[in-house]
Design an enzyme around this catalytic site. Structure first.
Site, mmCIF file in Angstrom:
data_model
loop_
_atom_site.group_PDB
_atom_site.id
_atom_site.type_symbol
_atom_site.label_atom_id
_atom_site.label_comp_id
_atom_site.label_asym_id
_atom_site.label_seq_id
_atom_site.Cartn_x
_atom_site.Cartn_y
_atom_site.Cartn_z
ATOM 1 N N HIS A 103 31.737 14.056 6.203
ATOM 2 C CA HIS A 103 30.858 13.657 5.100
ATOM 3 C C HIS A 103 31.754 13.517 3.865
ATOM 4 O O HIS A 103 32.718 14.277 3.714
ATOM 5 C CB HIS A 103 29.839 14.730 4.747
ATOM 6 C CG HIS A 103 28.907 15.153 5.835
ATOM 7 N ND1 HIS A 103 29.206 16.126 6.746
ATOM 8 C CD2 HIS A 103 27.638 14.762 6.125
ATOM 9 C CE1 HIS A 103 28.175 16.316 7.553
ATOM 10 N NE2 HIS A 103 27.211 15.497 7.212
ATOM 11 N N ASP A 106 32.562 16.743 2.285
ATOM 12 C CA ASP A 106 33.420 17.690 3.017
ATOM 13 C C ASP A 106 34.860 17.547 2.563
ATOM 14 O O ASP A 106 35.591 18.516 2.464
ATOM 15 C CB ASP A 106 33.469 17.404 4.533
ATOM 16 C CG ASP A 106 32.126 17.395 5.205
ATOM 17 O OD1 ASP A 106 31.221 18.085 4.713
ATOM 18 O OD2 ASP A 106 31.994 16.688 6.229
ATOM 19 N N ASP A 311 24.341 25.082 16.873
ATOM 20 C CA ASP A 311 25.566 24.252 16.890
ATOM 21 C C ASP A 311 26.741 24.934 17.576
ATOM 22 O O ASP A 311 27.835 25.012 17.025
ATOM 23 C CB ASP A 311 25.982 23.885 15.451
ATOM 24 C CG ASP A 311 25.164 22.730 14.890
ATOM 25 O OD1 ASP A 311 24.485 22.043 15.669
ATOM 26 O OD2 ASP A 311 25.208 22.517 13.668
#
Ligand code: XUL
Ligand code: CO
Length: 439
Positions: A103, A106, A311
Site C-alpha cells: 500500500h 506502507d 491472516d
C-alpha cells in the site's frame, strides 16, 4: 545502519529436498523444477507483502506490538522508510521471492498535506526502483491505503463526505502512478471501509453508485496513464466494517456487471476472507473461475475457532492442494500470483520468524502444487466429474444445452420415459480418499 545487514542470520534459502531438517531450507519449493512443463517459480509467483511483514508491529486489541525489527527506528522519517525498504529487499532476495506488494502508506510516511505525502512517496519509490533493479524482484501489485487515516472513518469512495471521495481519488491516482513507475503487474482495490456500520445512517444505493463511479474514474485514468497492469477487486465481507460491499466473489462480480466494469477487473481472492464470508476458498475460486475472473490470490489461512481475520501463513497442505488444482485448471497465473497476505503470530516476534513463516508458506504451496499435478495426472477426479455429467453430452441433455428444447418438448420426453430415477452416487467419501492418497 544503512550498510549493515538487516538479517545477518539469514542465508540465501536453498532447496534441499523433502528429507532435509534444516529449518532455513526448502523441502518442496525448488524454483527450477518443472511441474506440468513449467518451472515452479512461474507456477507459484510468490509475493511478500510489505504491510504485515515490514509494517506489522504485531499488536492486538489487548496489547502493544511485540515485533523486534532492529533496522526500523520507529520514526516516520523518509530516511527510515528507505532503510526499511532496503531491509525488505534484503529479506526477499535471501528468501528468493520474485514479487512483492504494498500500500502507498506502507512504504512512505503520510506528510502534513497531500502534496507533502506525495513527495514522500516519490522519494521512497526511487529507493524501491533501485532495489528492484539491483535484485530483479518485481512489484506484483500496488494499492492505496484508504482505511487507516481518520479521514476515512466513513469510508473512502463510499464516504458520506464528498471531499473524502475526492481525497481518495487523488490518492489512488498517485498510487497508480507510482505502481506504473515501478512496473507493477497489477493494482488492487480493497475497500477496507467501503461498507457500513449501521443501515440507520446509510444510503446504500447512493454509496454503491459512488463506488461504481470511483472505479470508472480509475479505469479512465488507467487508460490515460498508459498503465497496462491488471486491476483487481479483493472481496471481503466484513472487518473492519459490519458489512463490506465487496462481500464475496459473487457480490463483486454482480457489482462489476451492474456497473459495466466486468471487462476491466479480475478478482484477488483471499483465503481468510472466503472463510469470513462463510465459504471455502475453493468455492470462491470456482465462482471467480466460472466468470473467467480469477486474477490473483492473497495466500493465507484463518483459524477455525477464531471468528476474525487472523491472516496466518498458509501451512495446510490440503488447502494449498485445493487452491493449486484450480490454478492449474486455469492454465496458471498471468499477471497474478500467490501473495502472502499473512502475518506471524504476536508470539513470533523475532526477525527470523519472518523467514520461518515464508518458508513454511512457500513449501506448503509447492507441495500443494505437486499434489495437484499428481491428482491431475491420475485423472480420476476429473473423469468422475465428466462421467457424472455424461447425460448432458448426448440426447435430451445435449438438446437442452444447445437451446433446442423447451418445456413442451421436455414434457413430451418425460411422458414417454415415465420417470427419472437417481442413477449415480455422488461418492463424496470415495473422492476425498483419492485426494488423501496423494497427500
Ligand atoms: C485486508 C487485506 C488487505 C488487502 C490489501 O484484510 O486483505 O491487506 O489485501 O489492501
Ligand atoms: Co488481502
Amino acid at each position: 545502519m544503512a550498510d549493515k545487514e538487516a538479517f545477518p542470520d539469514l542465508p540465501k534459502i536453498q532447496y534441499e529436498g523433502p528429507k532435509s531438517k534444516n529449518p532455513l531450507a526448502f523441502r518442496h519449493y525448488n524454483p527450477e523444477e518443472e511441474v506440468e512443463g513449467r518451472k515452479m517459480r512461474d507456477h507459484l509467483r510468490f509475493s511478500v507483502v510489505y504491510w504485515h511483514t515490514f509494517r506489522g508491529a504485531l499488536a492486538d486489541p489487548f496489547g502493544v506490538g511485540t515485533a523486534v525489527r532492529p533496522w526500523d527506528d520507529g520514526s516516520d522519517s523518509v530516511e527510515n522508510a528507505r532503510r526499511r525498504a532496503r531491509a525488505a529487499f534484503e529479506f526477499m532476495e535471501k528468501l528468493g521471492a520474485p514479487y512483492y506488494a504494498f500500500h502507498d502508506r506502507d512504504v512512505a510516511p503520510e506528510g502534513a498535506n497531500l502534496k507533502e505525502t506525495n513527495s514522500n512517496l516519490d522519494a521512497v519509490a526511487e529507493t524501491l526502483k533501485e532495489e528492484q533493479e539491483r535484485t530483479g524482484i518485481r512489484l506484483l501489485w500496488g494499492t492505496a491505503c484508504l482505511f487507516i487515516h481518520p479521514r476515512f472513518v466513513h469510508g473512502a469512495a463510499t464516504s458520506c463526505q464528498a471531499d473524502v471521495f475526492a481525497y481518495a481519488a487523488a490518492q489512488v491516482k498517485k498510487a497508480m502512478e507510482v505502481t506504473h513507475y515501478l512496473g507493477g503487474e497489477g493494482y488492487t482495490f480493497w475497500g477496507g471501509r467501503e461498507g457500513y456500520g449501521t443501515l440507520l445512517n446509510t444510503d446504500l444505493k447512493r454509496e454503491l453508485d459512488h463506488l461504481g463511479r470511483f472505479l470508472r474514474m480509475a479505469v479512465d485514468y488507467k487508460r490515460k496513464l498508459g498503465f497496462k497492469g491488471q486491476f483487481y477487486i479483493e472481496p471481503k465481507p466484513k472487518e473492519p466494517t459490519k458489512h463490506q460491499y465487496d462481500s464475496d466473489a459473487a457480490a463483486c462480480l454482480n457489482f462489476l456487471r451492474e456497473q459495466d466494469l466486468l471487462g476491466d477487473f479480475k478478482l484477488n481472492i483471499e483465503t481468510n476472507h472466503a472463510t469470513l464470508a462463510g465459504h471455502t476458498m475453493e468455492h470462491e475460486l470456482e465462482v471467480a473461475l466460472a466468470a473467467d475472473a480469477l486474477g490473483s490470490i492473497d495466500a493465507n489461512m484463518g483459524d477455525q475457532l477464531l471468528g476474525w481475520d487472523t491472516d496466518q501463513f498458509p501451512t495446510d497442505v490440503y488447502q494449498t492442494t485445493q487452491v493449486m488444482l484450480r490454478v492449474l485448471r486455469m492454465g496458471g497465473f498471468s499477471t497474478g500470483g500467490l501473495n502472502f497476505d499473512a502475518k506471524v503470530r504476536r508470539e513470533s516476534f523475532e526477525p527470523m520468524d519472518l523467514a520461518y513463516a515464508h518458508i513454511a508458506g512457500m513449501d506448503a504451496f509447492a507441495r500443494g502444487l505437486k499434489v495437484a499435478a499428481a491428482l491431475r495426472a491420475d485423472g480420476r477426479l476429473r473423469e468422475f466429474v465428466e462421467e457424472r455429467y455424461a447425460s448432458w453430452d448426448s440426447g435430451i441433455g445435449a438438446q437442452i444445452e444447445r437451446g433446442e428444447a423447451d418445456f413442451e418438448s421436455l414434457e413430451r420426453h418425460m411422458l414417454e420415459q415415465g420417470d427419472a430415477a437417481p442413477r449415480r452416487s455422488g461418492r463424496q467419501e470415495y473422492l476425498e480418499n483419492i485426494i488423501n492418497q496423494f497427500i
